[in-house]
Design an enzyme around this catalytic site. Structure first.
Site, PDB file in Angstrom:
ATOM      1  N   TYR A  10      23.874 -13.643  -2.774  1.00 35.03           N
ATOM      2  CA  TYR A  10      22.735 -14.423  -2.513  1.00 35.03           C
ATOM      3  C   TYR A  10      22.196 -15.776  -1.680  1.00 35.03           C
ATOM      4  O   TYR A  10      21.401 -15.643  -1.176  1.00 35.03           O
ATOM      5  CB  TYR A  10      22.551 -15.126  -3.907  1.00 35.03           C
ATOM      6  CG  TYR A  10      21.618 -14.381  -5.395  1.00 35.03           C
ATOM      7  CD1 TYR A  10      20.449 -14.801  -5.282  1.00 35.03           C
ATOM      8  CD2 TYR A  10      22.761 -13.362  -5.891  1.00 35.03           C
ATOM      9  CE1 TYR A  10      20.299 -12.924  -6.393  1.00 35.03           C
ATOM     10  CE2 TYR A  10      21.903 -12.164  -6.914  1.00 35.03           C
ATOM     11  CZ  TYR A  10      20.759 -12.228  -7.235  1.00 35.03           C
ATOM     12  OH  TYR A  10      20.296 -11.221  -7.800  1.00 35.03           O
ATOM     13  N   HIS A  62      19.287  -4.569  -9.209  1.00 32.62           N
ATOM     14  CA  HIS A  62      20.517  -5.434  -8.099  1.00 32.62           C
ATOM     15  C   HIS A  62      21.947  -4.822  -8.601  1.00 32.62           C
ATOM     16  O   HIS A  62      22.938  -5.047  -8.353  1.00 32.62           O
ATOM     17  CB  HIS A  62      20.417  -7.181  -8.112  1.00 32.62           C
ATOM     18  CG  HIS A  62      19.409  -7.500  -7.697  1.00 32.62           C
ATOM     19  ND1 HIS A  62      19.455  -8.770  -7.887  1.00 32.62           N
ATOM     20  CD2 HIS A  62      18.238  -7.131  -6.554  1.00 32.62           C
ATOM     21  CE1 HIS A  62      17.988  -9.158  -6.246  1.00 32.62           C
ATOM     22  NE2 HIS A  62      17.714  -8.258  -5.616  1.00 32.62           N
ATOM     23  N   GLY A  96       4.714  16.171 -11.019  1.00 33.10           N
ATOM     24  CA  GLY A  96       5.856  16.663  -9.457  1.00 33.10           C
ATOM     25  C   GLY A  96       7.147  16.099 -10.285  1.00 33.10           C
ATOM     26  O   GLY A  96       7.541  16.358 -11.179  1.00 33.10           O
ATOM     27  N   PRO A 146      12.560  11.964 -15.309  1.00 37.70           N
ATOM     28  CA  PRO A 146      12.590  11.338 -16.912  1.00 37.70           C
ATOM     29  C   PRO A 146      11.726  10.889 -18.363  1.00 37.70           C
ATOM     30  O   PRO A 146      12.659  11.204 -19.296  1.00 37.70           O
ATOM     31  CB  PRO A 146      12.259   9.483 -16.225  1.00 37.70           C
ATOM     32  CG  PRO A 146      11.334   9.662 -15.432  1.00 37.70           C
ATOM     33  CD  PRO A 146      12.178  10.635 -14.823  1.00 37.70           C
ATOM     34  N   GLU A 168      22.042 -10.540 -15.130  1.00 36.84           N
ATOM     35  CA  GLU A 168      22.647  -9.285 -14.088  1.00 36.84           C
ATOM     36  C   GLU A 168      24.446  -9.749 -14.727  1.00 36.84           C
ATOM     37  O   GLU A 168      25.082  -8.391 -14.990  1.00 36.84           O
ATOM     38  CB  GLU A 168      22.952  -9.723 -12.726  1.00 36.84           C
ATOM     39  CG  GLU A 168      21.500  -9.308 -11.841  1.00 36.84           C
ATOM     40  CD  GLU A 168      20.792  -9.828 -10.556  1.00 36.84           C
ATOM     41  OE1 GLU A 168      21.887  -9.687  -9.961  1.00 36.84           O
ATOM     42  OE2 GLU A 168      19.386  -9.679 -10.197  1.00 36.84           O
ATOM     43  N   GLY A 201       8.058  13.853 -11.364  1.00 35.73           N
ATOM     44  CA  GLY A 201       8.051  12.540 -11.778  1.00 35.73           C
ATOM     45  C   GLY A 201       8.248  12.456 -12.675  1.00 35.73           C
ATOM     46  O   GLY A 201       8.886  11.881 -14.446  1.00 35.73           O
ATOM     47  N   LEU A 202       9.153  14.438 -13.578  1.00 33.86           N
ATOM     48  CA  LEU A 202       9.412  14.765 -14.694  1.00 33.86           C
ATOM     49  C   LEU A 202      10.620  14.477 -15.260  1.00 33.86           C
ATOM     50  O   LEU A 202      10.909  14.634 -16.700  1.00 33.86           O
ATOM     51  CB  LEU A 202       8.990  16.335 -15.011  1.00 33.86           C
ATOM     52  CG  LEU A 202      10.088  17.323 -14.345  1.00 33.86           C
ATOM     53  CD1 LEU A 202      10.016  18.799 -14.920  1.00 33.86           C
ATOM     54  CD2 LEU A 202      10.451  17.108 -12.700  1.00 33.86           C
ATOM     55  N   TYR A 207      18.316   7.594  -8.203  1.00 29.90           N
ATOM     56  CA  TYR A 207      17.808   9.327  -9.389  1.00 29.90           C
ATOM     57  C   TYR A 207      17.695   8.986 -10.463  1.00 29.90           C
ATOM     58  O   TYR A 207      18.975   8.844 -11.357  1.00 29.90           O
ATOM     59  CB  TYR A 207      18.462  10.322  -8.717  1.00 29.90           C
ATOM     60  CG  TYR A 207      18.517  10.817  -7.368  1.00 29.90           C
ATOM     61  CD1 TYR A 207      17.116  11.348  -6.553  1.00 29.90           C
ATOM     62  CD2 TYR A 207      19.750  10.688  -6.850  1.00 29.90           C
ATOM     63  CE1 TYR A 207      17.112  11.725  -5.414  1.00 29.90           C
ATOM     64  CE2 TYR A 207      19.175  11.220  -4.940  1.00 29.90           C
ATOM     65  CZ  TYR A 207      18.323  11.065  -4.376  1.00 29.90           C
ATOM     66  OH  TYR A 207      17.765  11.255  -2.992  1.00 29.90           O
ATOM     67  N   TYR A 218      18.222   5.592 -14.232  1.00 31.94           N
ATOM     68  CA  TYR A 218      18.594   5.959 -13.237  1.00 31.94           C
ATOM     69  C   TYR A 218      20.174   6.025 -12.648  1.00 31.94           C
ATOM     70  O   TYR A 218      20.555   5.084 -13.878  1.00 31.94           O
ATOM     71  CB  TYR A 218      17.846   5.383 -12.001  1.00 31.94           C
ATOM     72  CG  TYR A 218      17.754   4.343 -11.527  1.00 31.94           C
ATOM     73  CD1 TYR A 218      18.210   3.193 -11.615  1.00 31.94           C
ATOM     74  CD2 TYR A 218      16.240   3.463 -12.835  1.00 31.94           C
ATOM     75  CE1 TYR A 218      18.500   2.357 -11.050  1.00 31.94           C
ATOM     76  CE2 TYR A 218      16.331   2.367 -12.155  1.00 31.94           C
ATOM     77  CZ  TYR A 218      17.830   1.449 -11.495  1.00 31.94           C
ATOM     78  OH  TYR A 218      17.406   0.266 -11.124  1.00 31.94           O
TER      79      TYR A 218
END
Length: 331
Positions: free
Chosen positions: A98, A88, A271, A276, A140, A273-274, A210, A193
């Site tokens: 909300y 969020h 793939g 991070p 948050e 996923g490298l 990303y 990210y």
């Protein structure tokens, strides 16, 4: 989480579990349809998760079932609540959003369940919704506050300019991003990210997450993005050159390498996923980690093996030592 819901509310919510198991996806689809009638609410969400894969509706259906099933033991949901709060914050969800979700959810329950959704049931779900919503809003608020107070931090959308574009493989490019205002950027936790607001001509606003693929340096971020064959955002981004300005939210995410590890570290990825993992690896090297670090990465073939010759990871040589279509060890 402290349990404060009334016994009647708990009983009514738990009684709806069989109906949710049977009709949960229908309820969630109806809820999103109601919310997305308002373009301002629709644009808060990553629409790529609402396509043929139904990734977000499935995830929300599972979350609703988990909430109903654990309504007496909300502590079990703490990791999921943290993940939702982080998402969020990346999407810039605020307290004023909300009520739109509450109205759509309760309306969807009534629409799908019909007479089974009595006034008592809807009142119980309304109470349960706002109980969880207030937990999320409080968390948050703390996350937004930490972002604003951090050196180089910010809230909302900040303009970043693409400083460099690097071809990492046949399908992946890296983008080095520097803030337009020339100020510093907050240190991210390796594994987190960035959320982007893309304004792509001819399309509604697109939001995407990303992973940051570099260790913190206080000046820039790097993301490494795979171009998907049907990907609106990734296709557009791969066509951009240095100088393009992007809207970016501050780093977020609950998946990260925290502090200096005291035990051996094993990193696994496949793939794209490298991304991070490379950030974690760079950070471990930069901090002089004194524990063994092992990184195994799998990819389709050598052409898709991104960052094979990556030299920013000081002291670590990235090499292929297995045949294509096998596991490619990074170190």
């Amino acid at each position: 989480m402290t349990q404060t819901l009334g016994a009647q509310t708990i009983a009514l919510v738990k009684a709806t579990v069989p109906a949710l198991e049977a009709h949960g996806m229908d309820i969630v689809h109806e809820m999103y349809a109601r919310m997305f009638r308002d373009p301002a609410i629709r644009d808060l969400f990553n629409q790529s998760h609402h396509g043929a894969s139904d990734a977000q509706p499935r995830a929300l259906t599972g979350a609703i079932l988990a909430y109903a099933g654990n309504i007496e033991n909300l502590a079990a949901l703490a990791p999921a609540v943290e993940r939702i709060a982080q998402k969020h914050v990346g999407l810039q969800i605020l307290p004023e959003h909300y009520p739109h979700v509450a109205e759509a959810l309760l309306g969807a329950i009534r629409h799908v369940l019909g007479e089974a959704a009595s006034d008592e049931v809807l009142a119980a779900w309304g109470e349960a919704y706002w109980f969880l919503a207030n937990i999320l809003i409080a968390r948050e608020k703390r996350l937004y506050g930490a972002q604003a107070e951090a050196a180089g931090g910010w809230n909302g959308w900040r303009d970043f300019r693409i400083e460099d574009v690097i071809r990492e493989s046949s399908v992946i490019k890296s983008f080095v991003l520097r803030p337009v205002d020339g100020g510093p950027v907050m240190d991210h936790k390796p594994g987190q990210y960035l959320t982007f607001w893309f304004e792509i001509p001819g399309h509604p606003a697109a939001k995407r997450n990303y992973s940051i693929s570099a260790a913190p340096n206080g000046e820039t971020y790097r993301i490494s993005v795979k171009r998907e064959s049907m990907g609106l955002a990734s296709g557009w981004l791969h066509g951009q050159a240095p100088g393009t300005v992007l809207k970016v939210a501050a780093p977020a995410g609950e998946f990260f390498l925290d502090g200096r590890p005291t035990r051996p570290v094993v990193l696994l990825s496949g793939g794209v996923g490298l991304t991070p993992m490379v950030a974690m690896l760079e950070a471990l090297v930069a901090e002089g980690a004194e524990v063994p670090v092992h990184y195994l990465h799998g990819t389709h073939d050598r052409d898709t093996h991104a960052m094979r010759a990556h030299e920013r990871i000081a002291g670590i040589k990235i090499q292929d030592s297995r045949p294509a279509r096998d596991v490619l060890p990074f170190c």
